[in-house]
Design a protein around this motif. Structure first.
Motif, PDB file in Angstrom:
ATOM      1  N   ASN A  95       0.806  -1.233   0.000  1.00  0.00           N
ATOM      2  CA  ASN A  95       0.000   0.000   0.000  1.00  0.00           C
ATOM      3  C   ASN A  95       0.833   1.274   0.000  1.00  0.00           C
ATOM      4  O   ASN A  95       0.420   2.292   0.557  1.00  0.00           O
ATOM      5  CB  ASN A  95      -0.961   0.024   1.200  1.00  0.00           C
ATOM      6  N   LEU A  96       2.023   1.227  -0.599  1.00  0.00           N
ATOM      7  CA  LEU A  96       2.805   2.452  -0.754  1.00  0.00           C
ATOM      8  C   LEU A  96       2.259   3.261  -1.928  1.00  0.00           C
ATOM      9  O   LEU A  96       1.682   2.711  -2.869  1.00  0.00           O
ATOM     10  CB  LEU A  96       4.282   2.107  -1.010  1.00  0.00           C
ATOM     11  N   PHE A  97       2.445   4.570  -1.857  1.00  0.00           N
ATOM     12  CA  PHE A  97       2.036   5.422  -2.978  1.00  0.00           C
ATOM     13  C   PHE A  97       3.081   5.285  -4.086  1.00  0.00           C
ATOM     14  O   PHE A  97       4.227   5.694  -3.910  1.00  0.00           O
ATOM     15  CB  PHE A  97       1.919   6.876  -2.541  1.00  0.00           C
ATOM     16  N   PRO A  98       2.707   4.714  -5.248  1.00  0.00           N
ATOM     17  CA  PRO A  98       3.707   4.419  -6.277  1.00  0.00           C
ATOM     18  C   PRO A  98       4.333   5.655  -6.903  1.00  0.00           C
ATOM     19  O   PRO A  98       5.454   5.592  -7.411  1.00  0.00           O
ATOM     20  CB  PRO A  98       2.915   3.614  -7.324  1.00  0.00           C
ATOM     21  N   HIS A  99       3.613   6.787  -6.848  1.00  0.00           N
ATOM     22  CA  HIS A  99       4.110   8.002  -7.497  1.00  0.00           C
ATOM     23  C   HIS A  99       5.007   8.828  -6.576  1.00  0.00           C
ATOM     24  O   HIS A  99       5.519   9.876  -6.986  1.00  0.00           O
ATOM     25  CB  HIS A  99       2.927   8.862  -7.962  1.00  0.00           C
ATOM     26  N   LEU A 100       5.185   8.359  -5.325  1.00  0.00           N
ATOM     27  CA  LEU A 100       6.025   9.080  -4.365  1.00  0.00           C
ATOM     28  C   LEU A 100       7.290   8.294  -4.077  1.00  0.00           C
ATOM     29  O   LEU A 100       7.274   7.066  -3.993  1.00  0.00           O
ATOM     30  CB  LEU A 100       5.268   9.300  -3.054  1.00  0.00           C
ATOM     31  N   ARG A 101       8.380   9.016  -3.889  1.00  0.00           N
ATOM     32  CA  ARG A 101       9.619   8.372  -3.460  1.00  0.00           C
ATOM     33  C   ARG A 101       9.436   7.778  -2.058  1.00  0.00           C
ATOM     34  O   ARG A 101       8.505   8.132  -1.329  1.00  0.00           O
ATOM     35  CB  ARG A 101      10.767   9.391  -3.431  1.00  0.00           C
ATOM     36  N   VAL A 102      10.333   6.897  -1.694  1.00  0.00           N
ATOM     37  CA  VAL A 102      10.280   6.261  -0.385  1.00  0.00           C
ATOM     38  C   VAL A 102      10.194   7.300   0.727  1.00  0.00           C
ATOM     39  O   VAL A 102       9.333   7.233   1.609  1.00  0.00           O
ATOM     40  CB  VAL A 102      11.512   5.350  -0.184  1.00  0.00           C
ATOM     41  N   ILE A 103      11.061   8.293   0.700  1.00  0.00           N
ATOM     42  CA  ILE A 103      11.102   9.306   1.749  1.00  0.00           C
ATOM     43  C   ILE A 103       9.789  10.078   1.822  1.00  0.00           C
ATOM     44  O   ILE A 103       9.278  10.403   2.900  1.00  0.00           O
ATOM     45  CB  ILE A 103      12.309  10.272   1.559  1.00  0.00           C
ATOM     46  N   ASP A 104       9.186  10.341   0.646  1.00  0.00           N
ATOM     47  CA  ASP A 104       7.930  11.090   0.607  1.00  0.00           C
ATOM     48  C   ASP A 104       6.763  10.249   1.109  1.00  0.00           C
ATOM     49  O   ASP A 104       5.808  10.784   1.675  1.00  0.00           O
ATOM     50  CB  ASP A 104       7.669  11.597  -0.806  1.00  0.00           C
ATOM     51  N   ASN A 105       6.828   8.932   0.889  1.00  0.00           N
ATOM     52  CA  ASN A 105       5.818   8.045   1.466  1.00  0.00           C
ATOM     53  C   ASN A 105       5.824   8.150   2.985  1.00  0.00           C
ATOM     54  O   ASN A 105       4.769   8.092   3.625  1.00  0.00           O
ATOM     55  CB  ASN A 105       6.088   6.589   1.050  1.00  0.00           C
ATOM     56  N   LEU A 106       7.018   8.310   3.559  1.00  0.00           N
ATOM     57  CA  LEU A 106       7.117   8.371   5.024  1.00  0.00           C
ATOM     58  C   LEU A 106       6.662   9.700   5.601  1.00  0.00           C
ATOM     59  O   LEU A 106       6.017   9.741   6.647  1.00  0.00           O
ATOM     60  CB  LEU A 106       8.564   8.086   5.471  1.00  0.00           C
ATOM     61  N   ILE A 107       6.990  10.786   4.946  1.00  0.00           N
ATOM     62  CA  ILE A 107       6.740  12.100   5.566  1.00  0.00           C
ATOM     63  C   ILE A 107       5.347  12.652   5.301  1.00  0.00           C
ATOM     64  O   ILE A 107       4.921  13.595   5.969  1.00  0.00           O
ATOM     65  CB  ILE A 107       7.801  13.136   5.123  1.00  0.00           C
ATOM     66  N   LEU A 108       4.607  12.061   4.359  1.00  0.00           N
ATOM     67  CA  LEU A 108       3.324  12.630   3.955  1.00  0.00           C
ATOM     68  C   LEU A 108       2.338  12.722   5.118  1.00  0.00           C
ATOM     69  O   LEU A 108       1.822  13.801   5.427  1.00  0.00           O
ATOM     70  CB  LEU A 108       2.730  11.798   2.812  1.00  0.00           C
ATOM     71  N   ALA A 109       2.052  11.596   5.783  1.00  0.00           N
ATOM     72  CA  ALA A 109       1.030  11.592   6.841  1.00  0.00           C
ATOM     73  C   ALA A 109       1.405  12.462   8.041  1.00  0.00           C
ATOM     74  O   ALA A 109       0.568  13.224   8.536  1.00  0.00           O
ATOM     75  CB  ALA A 109       0.727  10.160   7.276  1.00  0.00           C
ATOM     76  N   PRO A 110       2.645  12.379   8.550  1.00  0.00           N
ATOM     77  CA  PRO A 110       2.976  13.243   9.695  1.00  0.00           C
ATOM     78  C   PRO A 110       2.811  14.730   9.386  1.00  0.00           C
ATOM     79  O   PRO A 110       2.396  15.506  10.264  1.00  0.00           O
ATOM     80  CB  PRO A 110       4.442  12.906   9.986  1.00  0.00           C
ATOM     81  N   LYS A 111       3.144  15.133   8.163  1.00  0.00           N
ATOM     82  CA  LYS A 111       3.009  16.544   7.810  1.00  0.00           C
ATOM     83  C   LYS A 111       1.544  16.958   7.742  1.00  0.00           C
ATOM     84  O   LYS A 111       1.167  18.045   8.189  1.00  0.00           O
ATOM     85  CB  LYS A 111       3.693  16.812   6.460  1.00  0.00           C
ATOM     86  N   ILE A 112       0.688  16.078   7.205  1.00  0.00           N
ATOM     87  CA  ILE A 112      -0.721  16.423   7.026  1.00  0.00           C
ATOM     88  C   ILE A 112      -1.501  16.253   8.327  1.00  0.00           C
ATOM     89  O   ILE A 112      -2.249  17.142   8.749  1.00  0.00           O
ATOM     90  CB  ILE A 112      -1.349  15.564   5.906  1.00  0.00           C
ATOM     91  N   VAL A 113      -1.315  15.093   8.979  1.00  0.00           N
ATOM     92  CA  VAL A 113      -2.136  14.756  10.146  1.00  0.00           C
ATOM     93  C   VAL A 113      -1.615  15.421  11.417  1.00  0.00           C
ATOM     94  O   VAL A 113      -2.373  15.983  12.195  1.00  0.00           O
ATOM     95  CB  VAL A 113      -2.202  13.226  10.331  1.00  0.00           C
ATOM     96  N   LYS A 114      -0.294  15.361  11.605  1.00  0.00           N
ATOM     97  CA  LYS A 114       0.284  15.904  12.840  1.00  0.00           C
ATOM     98  C   LYS A 114       0.830  17.316  12.678  1.00  0.00           C
ATOM     99  O   LYS A 114       1.304  17.906  13.653  1.00  0.00           O
ATOM    100  CB  LYS A 114       1.401  14.974  13.336  1.00  0.00           C
ATOM    101  N   LYS A 115       0.786  17.834  11.454  1.00  0.00           N
ATOM    102  CA  LYS A 115       1.232  19.206  11.170  1.00  0.00           C
ATOM    103  C   LYS A 115       2.690  19.431  11.576  1.00  0.00           C
ATOM    104  O   LYS A 115       3.064  20.513  12.043  1.00  0.00           O
ATOM    105  CB  LYS A 115       0.347  20.239  11.895  1.00  0.00           C
ATOM    106  N   LEU A 116       3.510  18.397  11.422  1.00  0.00           N
ATOM    107  CA  LEU A 116       4.915  18.512  11.789  1.00  0.00           C
ATOM    108  C   LEU A 116       5.696  19.242  10.704  1.00  0.00           C
ATOM    109  O   LEU A 116       5.367  19.160   9.518  1.00  0.00           O
ATOM    110  CB  LEU A 116       5.516  17.118  12.014  1.00  0.00           C
TER     111      LEU A 116
END
Length: 248
Positions: A95-116
């Motif tokens: 369930n990784l986002f295929p259009h995002l790099r590995v690093i971007d798969n990791l940082i997406l949710a914390p930035k959106i959900v936790k506003k980090l």
């Protein structure tokens, strides 16, 4: 141990779930303590994955109650998005986002959900990729990774939210046999670090080595539970013995 630590981190009481006329869970009762590793085994279709999805409220159950960290989860008052930051889940498919790099798969949710902020999120992502042995793959796209590498990225992504409980739904079932070990090694390290985990798996060797408790589910009920030695060396229920004869 203080009173807060002595309470189970998760408590499930009389959980029922059906899909149409098919009754999948039939009154499940289960408690999980902090830092405990529960391995759930059983035949396909027995209700194991459905149980995990109900815990994380990806499926609505028909009746029963679930307490997490001592608080009753209620669909009318519990913020499910906040709940899912505390209960991480790793699926059979990555369930990784295929259009995002590995690093971007990791940082997406914390930035959106936790506003980090991006700097601290990026540092944490690199730290977790190093932990799962994939820092050098941070700028790759998922399609360039093996299945085992993708699953390790998926575990790192779940850990980005600082979950209190991790659910694993047959995390190695989609992998080629030679790739299974690298994922199990990451999970063993998590267990050794004190992560509370519920793992649905057919990997009996992992269950023997890592589980504090093994739970055998069949036909929507918990048939038997106990330590790995109790379940694998001296199962009490005939159905458990029958199942284990086929898989051991």
């Amino acid at each position: 141990m203080n009173s807060a630590d002595s309470k189970p981190i998760l408590r499930i009481e009389n959980l029922w779930k059906s899909f149409g006329k098919l009754q999948v869970l039939k009154g499940i009762n289960l408690e999980v303590d902090k830092a405990e590793v529960i391995v759930v085994i059983g035949p396909s279709g027995g209700g194991k994955s459905t149980l995990l999805r109900c815990i994380n409220h990806l499926e609505r159950y028909d009746r029963g109650k679930i307490w997490f960290q001592g608080e009753l989860i209620d669909e009318t008052s519990t913020d499910m998005n906040v709940l899912r930051t505390k209960i991480g889940m790793v699926f059979q498919q990555f369930n990784l986002f295929p259009h995002l790099r590995v690093i971007d798969n990791l940082i997406l949710a914390p930035k959106i959900v936790k506003k980090l902020d991006e700097k601290s999120t990026m540092e944490k992502a690199k730290e977790l990729l190093k932990r799962v042995g994939l820092l050098e793959k941070m700028n790759e796209y998922p399609s360039k990774l093996s299945g085992g590498q993708q699953q390790r990225v998926a575990i790192a992504r779940a850990l980005m939210m600082d979950p209190i409980l991790m659910l694993f739904d047959e995390p190695t079932s989609a992998l080629d046999p030679e790739l299974v070990g690298e994922v199990l090694d990451v999970m063993k390290n998590l267990a050794n670090d004190g992560m509370t985990m519920i793992v649905v798996t057919h990997e009996i060797g992992f269950a023997r080595e890592v589980a504090d408790r093994v739970v055998f589910i069949d036909g929507g009920i918990i048939v038997e539970s106990g330590t790995p030695d109790e379940i694998f060396k001296n199962p009490k229920h005939p159905r458990t013995r029958e199942f284990l004869r086929k898989v051991l």
